[in-house]
Write an enzyme that holds these catalytic residues in place. Structure first.
Site, PDB file in Angstrom:
ATOM      1  N   HIS A   1      -8.517  53.926 -49.280  1.00  0.00           N
ATOM      2  CA  HIS A   1      -7.445  53.977 -48.094  1.00  0.00           C
ATOM      3  C   HIS A   1      -7.207  52.803 -47.503  1.00  0.00           C
ATOM      4  O   HIS A   1      -8.026  52.187 -47.278  1.00  0.00           O
ATOM      5  CB  HIS A   1      -7.801  55.295 -47.161  1.00  0.00           C
ATOM      6  CG  HIS A   1      -6.904  55.756 -46.229  1.00  0.00           C
ATOM      7  ND1 HIS A   1      -6.343  55.198 -45.272  1.00  0.00           N
ATOM      8  CD2 HIS A   1      -6.069  56.795 -46.588  1.00  0.00           C
ATOM      9  CE1 HIS A   1      -5.210  55.961 -44.820  1.00  0.00           C
ATOM     10  NE2 HIS A   1      -4.963  56.904 -45.789  1.00  0.00           N
TER      11      HIS A   1
ATOM     12  N   ASP B   1      -5.965  63.378 -50.243  1.00  0.00           N
ATOM     13  CA  ASP B   1      -5.527  63.965 -51.605  1.00  0.00           C
ATOM     14  C   ASP B   1      -6.426  64.507 -52.500  1.00  0.00           C
ATOM     15  O   ASP B   1      -6.228  65.311 -53.494  1.00  0.00           O
ATOM     16  CB  ASP B   1      -4.670  62.845 -52.420  1.00  0.00           C
ATOM     17  CG  ASP B   1      -3.251  62.748 -51.247  1.00  0.00           C
ATOM     18  OD1 ASP B   1      -2.596  63.396 -51.196  1.00  0.00           O
ATOM     19  OD2 ASP B   1      -3.167  61.454 -50.986  1.00  0.00           O
TER      20      ASP B   1
HETATM   21  N1  COA Z   1      -9.970  53.564 -57.702  1.00  0.00           N
HETATM   22  C1  COA Z   1     -10.693  52.533 -58.036  1.00  0.00           C
HETATM   23  N2  COA Z   1     -10.586  51.192 -57.348  1.00  0.00           N
HETATM   24  C2  COA Z   1      -9.923  51.323 -56.167  1.00  0.00           C
HETATM   25  C3  COA Z   1      -9.135  52.252 -55.819  1.00  0.00           C
HETATM   26  C4  COA Z   1      -9.161  53.600 -56.454  1.00  0.00           C
HETATM   27  N3  COA Z   1      -8.819  54.600 -55.822  1.00  0.00           N
HETATM   28  N4  COA Z   1      -8.753  52.249 -54.653  1.00  0.00           N
HETATM   29  C5  COA Z   1      -8.920  51.063 -54.385  1.00  0.00           C
HETATM   30  N5  COA Z   1      -9.775  50.326 -55.184  1.00  0.00           N
HETATM   31  C6  COA Z   1     -10.186  49.161 -55.141  1.00  0.00           C
HETATM   32  C7  COA Z   1      -8.898  48.150 -55.762  1.00  0.00           C
HETATM   33  O1  COA Z   1      -9.134  47.858 -57.255  1.00  0.00           O
HETATM   34  C8  COA Z   1      -9.369  47.012 -54.876  1.00  0.00           C
HETATM   35  O2  COA Z   1     -10.465  46.253 -55.824  1.00  0.00           O
HETATM   36  P1  COA Z   1     -10.333  44.653 -56.216  1.00  0.00           P
HETATM   37  O3  COA Z   1     -10.477  44.180 -54.716  1.00  0.00           O
HETATM   38  O4  COA Z   1     -11.639  44.503 -56.990  1.00  0.00           O
HETATM   39  O5  COA Z   1      -9.164  44.429 -56.666  1.00  0.00           O
HETATM   40  C9  COA Z   1     -10.068  47.199 -53.761  1.00  0.00           C
HETATM   41  O6  COA Z   1     -10.535  48.761 -53.958  1.00  0.00           O
HETATM   42  C10 COA Z   1      -8.791  47.255 -52.600  1.00  0.00           C
HETATM   43  O7  COA Z   1      -7.799  48.212 -53.058  1.00  0.00           O
HETATM   44  P2  COA Z   1      -6.177  48.096 -52.764  1.00  0.00           P
HETATM   45  O8  COA Z   1      -5.429  48.663 -53.687  1.00  0.00           O
HETATM   46  O9  COA Z   1      -6.020  46.745 -52.516  1.00  0.00           O
HETATM   47  O10 COA Z   1      -6.234  48.698 -51.216  1.00  0.00           O
HETATM   48  P3  COA Z   1      -4.961  49.258 -50.430  1.00  0.00           P
HETATM   49  O11 COA Z   1      -5.382  49.356 -49.074  1.00  0.00           O
HETATM   50  O12 COA Z   1      -3.960  48.207 -51.002  1.00  0.00           O
HETATM   51  O13 COA Z   1      -4.558  50.636 -50.935  1.00  0.00           O
HETATM   52  C11 COA Z   1      -4.725  52.783 -51.616  1.00  0.00           C
HETATM   53  C12 COA Z   1      -4.987  51.859 -50.736  1.00  0.00           C
HETATM   54  C13 COA Z   1      -4.823  54.175 -51.006  1.00  0.00           C
HETATM   55  C14 COA Z   1      -3.261  52.640 -52.358  1.00  0.00           C
HETATM   56  C15 COA Z   1      -5.661  52.684 -52.599  1.00  0.00           C
HETATM   57  O14 COA Z   1      -6.958  52.937 -52.300  1.00  0.00           O
HETATM   58  C16 COA Z   1      -5.405  53.526 -53.929  1.00  0.00           C
HETATM   59  O15 COA Z   1      -4.597  52.964 -54.945  1.00  0.00           O
HETATM   60  N6  COA Z   1      -5.992  54.817 -53.991  1.00  0.00           N
HETATM   61  C17 COA Z   1      -5.800  55.702 -55.119  1.00  0.00           C
HETATM   62  C18 COA Z   1      -4.362  56.520 -54.698  1.00  0.00           C
HETATM   63  C19 COA Z   1      -4.532  57.301 -53.684  1.00  0.00           C
HETATM   64  O16 COA Z   1      -5.299  58.449 -53.762  1.00  0.00           O
HETATM   65  N7  COA Z   1      -3.489  57.258 -52.633  1.00  0.00           N
HETATM   66  C20 COA Z   1      -3.642  58.167 -51.625  1.00  0.00           C
HETATM   67  C21 COA Z   1      -3.671  57.699 -50.383  1.00  0.00           C
HETATM   68  S1  COA Z   1      -4.219  58.807 -49.141  1.00  0.00           S
END
Ligand code: COA
Length: 370
Positions: free
Chosen positions: A256, A307
């Site tokens: 998140h 979710d």
């Molecule tokens: N699975 C695997 N790795 C994950 C992850 C996941 N669900 N969520 C984050 N990470 C990792 C990223 O790959 C990143 O790693 P890195 O620094 O080695 O590249 C790190 O954690 C930071 O993630 P990032 O995507 O930059 O965080 P964000 O704040 O931009 O994104 C979300 C937040 C929610 C979009 C992201 O956690 C995600 O894509 N989650 C899955 C989708 C989801 O469940 N969305 C609903 C949100 S309520």
């Protein structure tokens, strides 16, 4: 000018609707933990729109208004029948909500009273639209909304045409409460950006639905359900998740932007998922989810978000997975409309800047000389 990727940490507005402080989510100062176990979704919608919990008379009046607006225009149903059966449910919802404006003669009335009325109408009509999408996809006739029942009960009734049981209604009501608002999430921000141009509330909600559709936001619950279906059994969790992690794939339903120590909504949905599984005599989806959580938490340090367990909750309620993200909208439209009303109260165009990284000093040459 230096850009902040994804606007992380940027405070883009003030708001008195919901807050996230030290991992605690509150709506108008009420802890979500308190509301989730005690409140009807209609009370929460009133709270988000009007800043206080309704007294008995106000709640009764709101319920009557919601009931009176719940039916959708026949012209809209006729249009929806022309949507391809294989069309995505969120695309259908986005189109239907946009079309709803065509049948509301006060769609462009920007007075506070008209906008409050439209907020209530949208809240009343979204469940009917989603249930209609579900029925038409299955080649069934839509079921007319019932008078005098809660949004949770009415929605489940319109999906199946049968009286839902009390446990399903209670669980679904709680899921609606938990999804109702979430500060400046991507879809709410999209809604506020749209109406900050003084565009209308239907345009704002259409933008919000477009933003919610993506798998990084509301689309994650459907993606979780797809993953659970692909895994299929408890024995396959270990190898499936290990392979995903080795491929550096994202595991939907985890992580998140704001919560780094866990999403306060997830524990309620986890409990609900276990209870519904036990009631149905099949805890496979719940057990698989717990094992996935253990693996992702220990190997990646990531916690489940709203979710993750909502996927197994809705599956246990017998709802098809293509409806999970539209259901998110059925709840979140309360928060979106509250934010739109708040935006209109003290509006200023939302227009940030971009840090330019393209070429400079280019000179035009005619196509034949390029
Ligand atoms: N699975 C695997 N790795 C994950 C992850 C996941 N669900 N969520 C984050 N990470 C990792 C990223 O790959 C990143 O790693 P890195 O620094 O080695 O590249 C790190 O954690 C930071 O993630 P990032 O995507 O930059 O965080 P964000 O704040 O931009 O994104 C979300 C937040 C929610 C979009 C992201 O956690 C995600 O894509 N989650 C899955 C989708 C989801 O469940 N969305 C609903 C949100 S309520």
């Amino acid at each position: 000018m230096t850009a902040t990727k994804g606007l992380e940490g940027i405070v883009a507005t003030t708001s008195s609707i919901s807050s996230i402080v030290d991992g605690v989510l509150t709506y108008r100062g009420y802890d979500i933990d308190d509301l989730a176990v005690n409140a009807a979704f209609e009370e929460v919608a009133f709270l988000l729109w009007f800043g206080k919990l309704p007294d008995a008379g106000e709640l009764e009046q709101l319920r009557a208004e919601l009931s009176s607006y719940a039916a959708i225009p026949d012209e809209l149903i006729a249009q929806m029948k022309l949507y391809p059966k294989e069309a995505g449910t969120m695309a259908a919802l986005r189109s239907a909500v946009s079309a709803l404006a065509l049948y509301d003669n006060e769609a462009d009335d920007m007075s506070r009273e008209a906008n409050e009325r439209k907020a209530i109408k949208l809240q009343a009509q979204l469940p009917t639209i989603v249930a209609t999408i579900a029925r038409l996809r299955q080649g069934l006739d839509p079921v007319q909304p019932k008078e005098g029942v809660s949004i949770a009960e009415n929605f489940l009734y319109m999906l199946s045409g049968k009286e839902p049981d009390a446990i399903a209604i209670k669980a679904f009501n709680q899921a609606l409460v938990l999804h109702a608002d979430h500060e400046l999430n991507a879809s709410t921000f999209a809604a506020r950006v749209t109406v900050a141009t003084l565009s209308d509330i239907y345009s704002g909600i259409t933008s919000a639905i477009g933003a919610l559709k993506g798998p990084l936001h509301g689309g994650a619950n459907e993606a979780v359900a797809k993953m659970l279906d692909e895994i299929g059994s408890l024995e396959r969790v270990e190898s499936y998740i290990t392979e995903k992690l080795n491929n550096r794939d994202k595991i939907m339903g985890f992580g998140h932007r704001v919560y780094k120590n866990g999403d306060p909504r997830a524990k309620h949905l986890q409990k609900m998922s276990r209870e519904l599984g036990e009631l149905n005599g099949n805890t496979t989806q719940y057990d698989m989810s717990v094992q996935i959580e253990d693996m992702i938490t220990s190997r990646k340090g990531l916690k489940p978000n709203v979710d993750f367990y909502s996927a197994s909750v809705y599956t246990q309620l017998g709802i098809e997975r293509e409806l999970f993200t539209p259901i998110f909208a059925v709840s979140r439209v309360s928060g979106w409309t509250a934010h739109i009303l708040e935006q209109f109260e003290d509006n200023r165009l939302i227009r940030p800047r971009a840090e330019y990284t393209g070429p400079t000093n280019q000179k035009y040459v005619t196509p034949d000389q390029r």
